[in-house]
Design an enzyme around this catalytic site. Structure first.
Site, PDB file in Angstrom:
ATOM      1  N   ASP A 102       0.922  -1.047  -0.207  1.00 23.87           N
ATOM      2  CA  ASP A 102      -0.016  -0.004  -0.102  1.00 23.87           C
ATOM      3  C   ASP A 102       1.114   1.350  -0.088  1.00 23.87           C
ATOM      4  O   ASP A 102       2.024   1.270   0.517  1.00 23.87           O
ATOM      5  CB  ASP A 102      -0.822   0.034   1.091  1.00 23.87           C
ATOM      6  CG  ASP A 102      -1.574  -1.247   1.425  1.00 23.87           C
ATOM      7  OD1 ASP A 102      -1.957  -1.856   0.321  1.00 23.87           O
ATOM      8  OD2 ASP A 102      -1.947  -1.406   2.484  1.00 23.87           O
TER       9      ASP A 102
HETATM   10  N1  URA Z   1      -0.823  -5.956   4.074  1.00 30.13           N
HETATM   11  C1  URA Z   1      -1.568  -4.738   3.990  1.00 30.13           C
HETATM   12  O1  URA Z   1      -2.417  -4.739   4.609  1.00 30.13           O
HETATM   13  N2  URA Z   1      -0.914  -3.818   3.125  1.00 30.13           N
HETATM   14  C2  URA Z   1       0.198  -3.910   2.679  1.00 30.13           C
HETATM   15  O2  URA Z   1       0.829  -3.136   1.937  1.00 30.13           O
HETATM   16  C3  URA Z   1       0.746  -5.282   2.700  1.00 30.13           C
HETATM   17  C4  URA Z   1       0.318  -6.379   3.054  1.00 30.13           C
END
Ligand code: URA
Length: 235
Positions: A102
Site C-alpha cells: 500500500d
Molecule cells: N498487507 C497490507 O495490509 N498492506 C500491505 O501493504 C501489505 C500487506
C-alpha cells in the site's frame, strides 16, 4: 550523437539516468571505460553497460528497496505520485515491482526486470512468506486476538490461511503470511479489533530488509537471487 542520448535511445535508461550511469564508470566504448556522457558516438562503436553489450538481451537483475510512505508500488501512477520504480532509476533496465505494498506501507519491496521471476514470487501457489511489523491501536493485544490471527480470520473475501503471529511489543505485532490479498494485514488486524497505525514489511521470502535506510536500494547479489528463485521453485 552524445553518448548519454545514444544510451537513452537504446532503452538503457532515461537521458538523465544514462548520464549518471556513464559518470559512474559503468560504460565502455570499444573496451575502454568512458565517464563523459557528452562523448560523441557514431553508433558503430562496441558499447557496453556493466560489461553487457548494448542490444544484447538485458541481464536479469533484482533490487531491494526500502519503500518510504507515500510512494506507490505500481510501475506508473495515474495521479503522478512517485513510484518505487522512480526510486531505482539507475538500474539501466525497465524494472517492475514484485507484488505490491500500500502507498502508506513502508519496508522491503523487490523490483526486477525478470517477469517470470516476478510472476512466480507473487503466485499464490508458491506461498512465499512475507513478514510484516504492524503497530496497532487498542494495545495491548490479548492472547485471544493473537490466536485468532494465527488460526485465520474471516474477511469479506474469505478466511485467511494460518499465519505466524506474535507480539514483539504490547502494541507491535509481527505477522508472517503466505497470501497476498489486498490490504490483508490491515484487514486482519482490524478484524480482531486492532486497526493498524503503521505497517512495515521486514522480510520477503529468504530476504530481510536489514539496515537498508528508508528510500535506499541495493542490487541483490547472485546468491540472494538464487535463494529467491529457490523460494519460488518449491511446491
Ligand atoms: N498487507 C497490507 O495490509 N498492506 C500491505 O501493504 C501489505 C500487506
Amino acid at each position: 550523437m552524445r553518448l548519454a542520448k545514444h544510451l537513452a535511445h537504446a532503452g538503457v535508461a532515461s537521458r538523465r539516468a544514462a548520464e549518471a550511469i556513464v559518470t559512474a564508470g559503468r560504460v565502455t566504448i570499444d573496451g575502454a571505460t568512458v565517464t563523459d556522457p557528452a562523448r560523441d558516438v557514431s553508433g558503430d562503436e562496441a558499447i557496453a553497460v556493466d560489461g553487457e553489450p548494448l542490444g544484447a538481451a538485458p541481464r536479469h537483475v533484482v533490487y531491494a528497496l526500502n519503500k518510504p510512505a507515500g510512494v506507490v508500488s505500481t510501475a506508473r501512477d495515474t495521479h503522478g505520485r512517485p513510484t518505487v520504480v522512480d526510486l531505482v532509476s539507475e538500474a539501466g533496465t525497465r524494472l517492475y515491482p514484485i507484488g505490491r505494498l500500500d502507498a502508506d506501507t513502508t519496508g522491503l519491496i523487490l523490483l526486477t526486470n525478470d517477469g517470470e521471476l516476478a510472476n512466480r514470487l507473487t503466485h499464490p501457489r508458491y506461498e512465499v512468506p512475507k513478514t510484516y511489523r504492524a503497530k496497532v491501536a487498542n494495545a495491548p493485544v490479548a492472547e485471544r486476538a493473537l490466536r485468532a490471527l494465527r488460526a485465520g480470520v474471516d474477511l469479506d473475501d474469505g478466511r485467511t490461511a494460518p499465519a505466524a503471529v506474535h507480539a514483539v511489543r504490547p502494541d507491535v505485532l509481527e505477522l508472517t503470511i503466505r497470501e497476498g490479498r489486498k490490504r490483508q494485514v490491515r484487514r486482519m488486524c482490524e478484524a480482531v479489533g486492532h486497526p493498524v497505525v503503521a505497517l512495515r514489511r521486514v522480510r520477503f521470502g529468504p530476504l530481510a530488509l536489514g539496515d537498508l535506510a528508508a528510500g535506499a536500494h541495493r542490487r541483490l547479489t547472485r546468491d540472494e537471487v538464487e535463494r529467491l528463485r529457490g523460494a519460488a521453485a518449491r511446491r
